[in-house]
Write an enzyme that holds these catalytic residues in place. Sequence first.
Site, PDB file in Angstrom:
ATOM      1  N   TYR A  16     -14.670   9.719 -11.275  1.00  0.00           N
ATOM      2  CA  TYR A  16     -13.971   8.453 -11.095  1.00  0.00           C
ATOM      3  C   TYR A  16     -14.329   7.512 -12.236  1.00  0.00           C
ATOM      4  CZ  TYR A  16     -12.557   4.109  -8.619  1.00  0.00           C
ATOM      5  OH  TYR A  16     -11.980   2.913  -8.260  1.00  0.00           O
ATOM      6  N   LYS A  31     -10.117  10.866 -11.297  1.00  0.00           N
ATOM      7  CA  LYS A  31      -9.379   9.665 -10.906  1.00  0.00           C
ATOM      8  C   LYS A  31      -9.517   8.703 -12.076  1.00  0.00           C
ATOM      9  CE  LYS A  31      -9.147   5.697  -7.803  1.00  0.00           C
ATOM     10  NZ  LYS A  31      -9.752   4.932  -6.687  1.00  0.00           N
ATOM     11  N   THR A  40     -14.266   2.525  -3.357  1.00  0.00           N
ATOM     12  CA  THR A  40     -14.268   1.098  -3.690  1.00  0.00           C
ATOM     13  C   THR A  40     -13.501   0.293  -2.658  1.00  0.00           C
ATOM     14  OG1 THR A  40     -14.335   1.661  -6.039  1.00  0.00           O
ATOM     15  CG2 THR A  40     -13.652  -0.575  -5.473  1.00  0.00           C
ATOM     16  N   ARG A  72     -14.717  -2.172 -13.474  1.00  0.00           N
ATOM     17  CA  ARG A  72     -15.640  -2.520 -12.397  1.00  0.00           C
ATOM     18  C   ARG A  72     -17.083  -2.114 -12.714  1.00  0.00           C
ATOM     19  NH1 ARG A  72     -12.556  -3.537  -7.181  1.00  0.00           N
ATOM     20  NH2 ARG A  72     -14.633  -3.952  -6.379  1.00  0.00           N
ATOM     21  N   TYR A  80     -23.742  -1.097 -13.354  1.00  0.00           N
ATOM     22  CA  TYR A  80     -24.842  -1.985 -13.725  1.00  0.00           C
ATOM     23  C   TYR A  80     -25.808  -1.344 -14.711  1.00  0.00           C
ATOM     24  CZ  TYR A  80     -28.516  -5.436 -13.726  1.00  0.00           C
ATOM     25  OH  TYR A  80     -29.434  -6.359 -14.146  1.00  0.00           O
TER      26      TYR A  80
END
Length: 294
Positions: free
Chosen positions: A136, A164, A47, A141, A110
């Site tokens: 992750y 993570k 990211t 986000r 999305y």
Amino acid sequence: MKKTIFEGAATALITPLTEQGVDYNALGRLIDWQIDCGIDALVICGTTGEGSTLTDEEHRAAIEYAVKRANKRVPIIAGTGSNDTAYAVDLTKFAYDVGADASLVVTPYYNKATQKGLIKMFETIADAAPLPMILYNVPSRTGCAIAPSTYAALADHPNIVAIKEANGDISKIAETVKLVGDKLDIYSGNDDQIVPVLSLGGKGVISVLSNLIPAETSEICKSFLRGDVIKSRKMQLEYLDLINTLFCEVNPIPVKAAMAAMGFCENYLRLPLTPMEEANEAKLISLMKGHGII
């Protein structure tokens, strides 16, 4: 027991960009500096590395360049996640082929997924290449969160080795630790929660802060892991103002401004990201001066 990829701090490294593309001279200098400062691992094209706006060619080239430049001095963790599972599979295979030490695979953004879909997606990517995978979780986000029970369902896969965790919910992290035990290493994905995650048995942090201060971020972890909790906590709190300012706008907008101020790159981002607001940047620069970074 699965092999631990790293203990301490891994920098979620920025990708130096110009209007012409990736600035590999700057990237190489940054990799060398991070390693010289004692960073424990590097994440490429995550990211913070603006992986989602790199072209496929740039993404692959940056991973391969980082592997060669690091030359086994520290583990290179390649960001290979996507909301397109087939693309994530292909990119993970590529990362394995060029010698990356691990992959970092984010939840699908999305289009999102059910927990059943997440399990199937992560297993499909993990089956594609014998490359250690870090799951992750960053629902703020992606709009898609990994449940503790889903981690437990994935924990026995031989190629899935770590998490993570950037959900910000310490209670959920504690629940995950209880369910997965020592089957998955856990890294904080939030710089303001390094010590809390370490206290639950975490192995370190995948960090934005360490772009600026790799040695100090690593020491927050290392001091805790060797039993000096007081020093670790003191350092965590010492840098809390800087951490908060690094996230006062969407990451990696502030960290790109900070690294430009340190002379490592241009303050160039790709749309929809735009340079930091002047007032916020002035505050960031002031804090960096106060901490002796510049």
